[in-house]
Design an enzyme around this catalytic site. Sequence first.
Site, PDB file in Angstrom:
ATOM      1  N   HIS A  74      19.267  -6.188  32.736  1.00 55.27           N
ATOM      2  CA  HIS A  74      19.469  -4.771  32.040  1.00 55.27           C
ATOM      3  C   HIS A  74      21.195  -4.593  31.536  1.00 55.27           C
ATOM      4  O   HIS A  74      21.879  -5.799  32.071  1.00 55.27           O
ATOM      5  CB  HIS A  74      19.421  -4.103  33.332  1.00 55.27           C
ATOM      6  CG  HIS A  74      19.722  -3.778  34.988  1.00 55.27           C
ATOM      7  ND1 HIS A  74      21.066  -3.504  35.304  1.00 55.27           N
ATOM      8  CD2 HIS A  74      20.320  -4.908  35.758  1.00 55.27           C
ATOM      9  CE1 HIS A  74      21.685  -4.122  36.051  1.00 55.27           C
ATOM     10  NE2 HIS A  74      20.800  -4.536  36.521  1.00 55.27           N
ATOM     11  N   CYS A  91      18.841  -8.894  40.316  1.00 51.74           N
ATOM     12  CA  CYS A  91      18.286  -8.953  38.236  1.00 51.74           C
ATOM     13  C   CYS A  91      19.962  -9.304  37.785  1.00 51.74           C
ATOM     14  O   CYS A  91      20.444  -9.438  38.859  1.00 51.74           O
ATOM     15  CB  CYS A  91      18.109  -6.818  38.548  1.00 51.74           C
ATOM     16  SG  CYS A  91      16.528  -6.933  38.974  1.00 51.74           S
TER      17      CYS A  91
END
Length: 540
Positions: free
Chosen positions: A440, A459
Site C-alpha cells: 500500500h 504490511c
Amino acid sequence: MKITTYVIIVFFLSVISFHFTACSDGKTEEHKAERPDTIPQPTKNDITIRGNFSDQRSLKFDKKIIDAFLSRYPKLRSYKKDIDTFYAKRNFAFAWYDNNGLIEQAANLYNRMENISEEGLPDSIPYKDAFTDLMKNDALDSTNTANEFTELMLTAQYFIYARTVWSGLDAKRMKSLDWFLPRKTVSYNQLLDSLLTGKNILDTAPVYRQYALLRAQLKKYKDIESKGGFPTIKADKKTYKQGDSSATIATIRKFLFVTGDLSNDNNSAIFDTTLTIAVKNFQHRYGEKEDGVIGSAILKKMNIPISKLIQQIIVNMERCRWVPVNLVSNYVVVNIPAYKLYVYENDTVAFSMNVVVGQPAHKTVIFNGTIKYIVFSPYWNVPSGILKNEVLPGIRKNSNYLASHNMEWNGGAVRQKPGPNNSLGLVKFLFPNSYDIYLHDTPSKSLFGETNRAFSHGCIRISQPQKFAEYLLRHDSSWTTEKIVAAMNSGKEQYVTLKETVPVFIAYFTTWVSKDGKINFRDDVYGRDKRLADMIFSKK
C-alpha cells in the site's frame, strides 16, 4: 584426499570432470591403457556433466548384494527403497560402469561429494572416507572389474546429494523459521526416470539461479580467507572523506581492493577521487547511503570478519533451495532485508522501488501470493491489536480522537476514511492471504529515505504507488494515467479486479548477487540468519 574444484557460473552448479577411467565410446586398447594410477587434478573447462549414465546391460549383480551393502553401511538404509527401485528398473545392471570401468559421471559425482562444503553445506556426508577408499581403489584397479559396493555407494551418494543439495532443510524445521514459500520437492520417480532415460538431471536441477551465483562468491570468499582475509581497519579518527590523509586510508584502500570495489591499489594514504568512487561502490553493495564518506557505521561493516560473511553466503544458499524455481516471466519480488520491491518482466528487472517493511516486533511474513485487486482511495480497517493498544486508549484520553484521525465506527470496529492522510495512502494492492499482508501507499513519505526501513506493523508500504498501479493496469486501455490519478484522489473507495494477475514473492535474502556480478550484503533485520545457520551447521 582433497580435490580442488574450479567454480564456473551456470544455471545451477558448475561441475569439474576428471577421469578415473576412459569411457567406452569405441576407444582402442592403447587408449584404455591411459588409465591413471592416481587421481589427477580436474580440468578447468568442463562446466557440465557430459554424457549419459551407462546404458550397458551385460554387467549385472545379484540383488542380494544390496542388503549386504546396507548391512555394512547401515546409515544408508533410508535410501533402500530408492536404490531397489532404481536397480529393479535396470534389471540390476551396473549404472556407473561400462566395459572399461567407471564412467565419467562417477568421478563427477565423487568430486561434488568430496567438495560438498563448496555447496555451502557441512562437510559431513555419511561414509565419506569409505567412499574415497572405494573410488581410489577402483582407480588403481587395472582389471576394470566392476565393484558392486562402489556401484551401490555411488548410487546412495547420488540420492544423498539430491536430498541435501536440492531439497535443503526439512519442511518442519523450515516452517519454524516462519518461511511459508511453497517448498520445492524433488520427485524421486522423475529423478530415477531421468537416470534411466539418460537425461542429465544434474544439469537441470531445481535450484533458484542465485544458488550458482552465490556458490561462486563462496569460492571467492573462501580463497580470500585462505590468504588471510580482509585487512583490519584501525580508525584514528571518526570519519574519513575525500581530501583526508592518514595511514588508515591506505588500509581502507587495500581493503576495497581485496573486496573488488577498487580496481587498483596504489598504496596511497590520500583519500582521492578514485577512493571515493570505491567507497560508494562498497556502500551500494551494503545498501548504505552512497556519499563516499566513511563513518563509524561503514567502518563497522568493513570490519565484519570474512568468516561471518562466508556464513551469511551459506545461509542464503540454503534459502535458494526453498525458492520456487520455475518462476513465470512476469512477477514481483519484495526482499525484506533490502527494503526493495523489484518488478520483473521477461525474467529481467524492469524497475524497482524502496519499501517499508514490518518492525522486528511486527515482522512481515515470508510467503508468496498473487496480486488480484487494486483498491483506490481505500478505507483502513484498524486491526484489533492497534485498536486495543492505540486507538481505544486515544479515545479515552481525547473524545475527539476519531474525528482528528479521520476515523469512524463501523459496526463494532473502527476504520479510517479515504483521504491523503489515510494510513494506507491513496491505494492498496491485494493478494489474498491468511496473513492479511498487502502492499500500500503511505502518507509518511520521508521514511523511504531512511537506510533502515523496518517501521510498519507488517504490511509493505511502497514508495511509488502510482507507477506500480500503472504497471499492473498497463494492458487495460480503460485505465489511463489520468484515470488512475483521479481514482487515487477521489475520496471514494473503488475496487478494481486485475485482468492479468501477477505473482508476488515476499522473500528474505541478506546476500545476493546483482546483475552486475557484485555480491550484496544486508543487515539481518529479523535475526533469521543466526537461527538458520544454527540449523544448517548442526545438521547431521
